[in-house]
Enzyme design. Sequence first.
Site, PDB file in Angstrom:
ATOM      1  NE  ARG A  97      -3.970   2.068   0.693  1.00  0.00           N
ATOM      2  CZ  ARG A  97      -4.869   2.329  -0.259  1.00  0.00           C
ATOM      3  NH1 ARG A  97      -4.919   1.589  -1.348  1.00  0.00           N
ATOM      4  NH2 ARG A  97      -5.707   3.327  -0.119  1.00  0.00           N
ATOM      5  CB  CYS A 121      -3.840  -5.586   3.974  1.00  0.00           C
ATOM      6  SG  CYS A 121      -2.237  -6.050   4.626  1.00  0.00           S
ATOM      7  N   PRO A 127     -10.226   3.011  -1.587  1.00  0.00           N
ATOM      8  CG  PRO A 127     -12.062   4.397  -1.321  1.00  0.00           C
ATOM      9  CD  PRO A 127     -11.405   3.166  -0.776  1.00  0.00           C
ATOM     10  CG  ASP A 129     -12.265   9.046  -2.620  1.00  0.00           C
ATOM     11  OD1 ASP A 129     -11.773   8.048  -2.058  1.00  0.00           O
ATOM     12  OD2 ASP A 129     -13.072   9.799  -2.041  1.00  0.00           O
TER      13      ASP A 129
HETATM   14  C1  EPZ Z   1      -2.939   3.364   6.390  1.00  0.00           C
HETATM   15  O1  EPZ Z   1      -3.679   2.848   5.298  1.00  0.00           O
HETATM   16  C2  EPZ Z   1      -2.113   2.211   6.905  1.00  0.00           C
HETATM   17  N1  EPZ Z   1      -1.202   1.758   5.855  1.00  0.00           N
HETATM   18  C3  EPZ Z   1      -3.035   1.073   7.340  1.00  0.00           C
HETATM   19  O2  EPZ Z   1      -2.209   0.066   7.915  1.00  0.00           O
HETATM   20  C4  EPZ Z   1      -3.988   1.582   8.413  1.00  0.00           C
HETATM   21  O3  EPZ Z   1      -4.909   0.549   8.730  1.00  0.00           O
HETATM   22  C5  EPZ Z   1      -4.747   2.803   7.896  1.00  0.00           C
HETATM   23  O4  EPZ Z   1      -3.803   3.808   7.446  1.00  0.00           O
HETATM   24  C6  EPZ Z   1      -5.643   3.429   8.951  1.00  0.00           C
HETATM   25  O5  EPZ Z   1      -4.877   3.803  10.065  1.00  0.00           O
HETATM   26  C7  EPZ Z   1      -0.088   2.493   5.621  1.00  0.00           C
HETATM   27  O6  EPZ Z   1       0.155   3.502   6.266  1.00  0.00           O
HETATM   28  C8  EPZ Z   1       0.833   1.981   4.557  1.00  0.00           C
HETATM   29  P1  EPZ Z   1      -6.644   5.463   5.278  1.00  0.00           P
HETATM   30  P2  EPZ Z   1      -4.485   3.870   4.338  1.00  0.00           P
HETATM   31  O7  EPZ Z   1      -6.459   6.227   4.038  1.00  0.00           O
HETATM   32  O8  EPZ Z   1      -3.720   5.115   4.202  1.00  0.00           O
HETATM   33  C9  EPZ Z   1     -10.942   5.390   3.335  1.00  0.00           C
HETATM   34  C10 EPZ Z   1      -1.363  -2.064   8.216  1.00  0.00           C
HETATM   35  O9  EPZ Z   1      -1.854  -3.138   8.610  1.00  0.00           O
HETATM   36  N2  EPZ Z   1     -10.320   6.182   2.250  1.00  0.00           N
HETATM   37  O10 EPZ Z   1      -6.405   6.126   6.600  1.00  0.00           O
HETATM   38  O11 EPZ Z   1      -4.884   3.127   3.128  1.00  0.00           O
HETATM   39  C11 EPZ Z   1     -10.373   3.986   3.429  1.00  0.00           C
HETATM   40  O12 EPZ Z   1     -11.052   3.116   2.540  1.00  0.00           O
HETATM   41  C12 EPZ Z   1      -2.155  -1.208   7.259  1.00  0.00           C
HETATM   42  O13 EPZ Z   1      -0.246  -1.583   8.571  1.00  0.00           O
HETATM   43  C13 EPZ Z   1     -11.144   6.716   1.267  1.00  0.00           C
HETATM   44  O14 EPZ Z   1     -12.358   6.525   1.263  1.00  0.00           O
HETATM   45  O15 EPZ Z   1      -5.782   4.137   5.224  1.00  0.00           O
HETATM   46  C14 EPZ Z   1     -10.643   3.648   4.862  1.00  0.00           C
HETATM   47  O16 EPZ Z   1     -11.985   3.233   5.009  1.00  0.00           O
HETATM   48  C15 EPZ Z   1      -3.513  -1.796   6.951  1.00  0.00           C
HETATM   49  N3  EPZ Z   1     -10.573   7.460   0.283  1.00  0.00           N
HETATM   50  C16 EPZ Z   1     -10.446   4.988   5.591  1.00  0.00           C
HETATM   51  O17 EPZ Z   1     -10.578   5.993   4.598  1.00  0.00           O
HETATM   52  C17 EPZ Z   1      -9.224   7.709   0.240  1.00  0.00           C
HETATM   53  O18 EPZ Z   1      -8.771   8.422  -0.677  1.00  0.00           O
HETATM   54  C18 EPZ Z   1      -9.089   5.157   6.231  1.00  0.00           C
HETATM   55  O19 EPZ Z   1      -8.120   4.831   5.258  1.00  0.00           O
HETATM   56  C19 EPZ Z   1      -8.416   7.161   1.249  1.00  0.00           C
HETATM   57  C20 EPZ Z   1      -8.976   6.406   2.247  1.00  0.00           C
END
Ligand code: EPZ
Length: 389
Positions: A97, A121, A127, A129
């Site tokens: 990721r 994962c 997404p 977005d």
């Molecule tokens: C980061 O993922 C971490 N990965 C994840 O850790 C962690 O679970 C997550 O943050 C939440 O803390 C890394 O830092 C590499 P988000 P990320 O954007 O950035 C939604 C692990 O096990 N969203 O904070 O992908 C998304 O679908 C991994 O170490 C949108 O809708 O998480 C989710 O429901 C797993 N649009 C929520 O926001 C976007 O553009 C939070 O996602 C981005 C995210």
Amino acid sequence: MNKVGKFVIEGGRKLYGSARVSGAKNAAVGILSAAIMCDDGTCTIDNLPDIDDVKTLIGIIRQMGANVTETDRGTVVIDSSGVKSNKALFDELKSMRGSYYLLGALLGKFGQAEIIYPGGCNIGVRPIDQHIKGFQALGAEVITEHGVIKASADKLVGGPIYFDIVSVGATINIMLAACKAEGVTTIDNAAKEPHVVDVANFLNSMGANIKGAGTDMIRIKGVKELHGCTYSVIPDQIEAGTFMIAAAAAGGDVTLLNVIPKHLESVTAKLEEMGAEIIEESDTLRIKCDCRPKAINLKTLPYPGFPTDLQQPMTSILSIAEGRSIVTEGIFEGRFKHVDELKRMGANIKVEGRVAIIDGIKKLSGASVSATDLRAGAALIIAGIIAEG
Ligand code: EPZ
């Protein structure tokens, strides 16, 4: 790099002794991506965790022309003067990721970027977005075609950005793209995780001007140049929390070294609620538990709420807790895939959407199970440690 690892675990033993917590994975992938933005000098980064994501990313930035020398275990010196291309189209990027940070770093460095659509994962749709919304707010045009994301701007100009959802990745990605943009960028509803603060601190060590990281409003004033620095990655809050849960689940007396107790406040609170004794010192945490854990209710939330990455390890300990626990996954819509594996070990769990209802049983039993994602793997190892057989 999907190596198939296999562990055979003889359960039923208590845990004693100490473990040193590694550098934070989710800070390291942002910091290594940020390092390629350096315009002058080299970046020395230490306390990097010894994990595939770090190895993969170092391999990729080497292929992009950076000179990366490992001077010590977990320490690298990066000279990114050789990075000339704004493209990162390597298949390895699909395995993690954190590769999406190359989008923000290359866009910030060259005003153009092309990367393979990120992987990560399988815990939900994931997404990007909000990342795209942020880049567009800086004046970039972003298109996705044939599995490649292309972002380009004649000139990146700072401006106000409001995230519709709190996103760690989007917050870090926009910090990267904005730190050399013209003018001021504000990120409202920003993620406050420790690793967001760590990447901001690293960029500031390179001469960026970022204020407010760790709050929900981050202000980035664009600078002309980023220079080399020496930086130490923060300890991994999720790795530390995983060890804490394992110690509370198995019982015993474990001391964790190289932690920042403040980053683990929500985990400490929940484990104390379950009956564990936790003793905090400046950079160590000691967990003692010799009773059957009590059931609790849990909801994962953005920091400083309970971290989603520890939801899966918690369902393992709650599988043997006394009573019924309700676990609500507030961040990802598909993060209960490990529950079916725990059921093979006798767990009594019902999943309804984002809620898992766990009726604790006395003992899990050893079985052959498989990890559906990184934190599911951690959860199943904890389950194996506490299972009979
Ligand atoms: C980061 O993922 C971490 N990965 C994840 O850790 C962690 O679970 C997550 O943050 C939440 O803390 C890394 O830092 C590499 P988000 P990320 O954007 O950035 C939604 C692990 O096990 N969203 O904070 O992908 C998304 O679908 C991994 O170490 C949108 O809708 O998480 C989710 O429901 C797993 N649009 C929520 O926001 C976007 O553009 C939070 O996602 C981005 C995210």
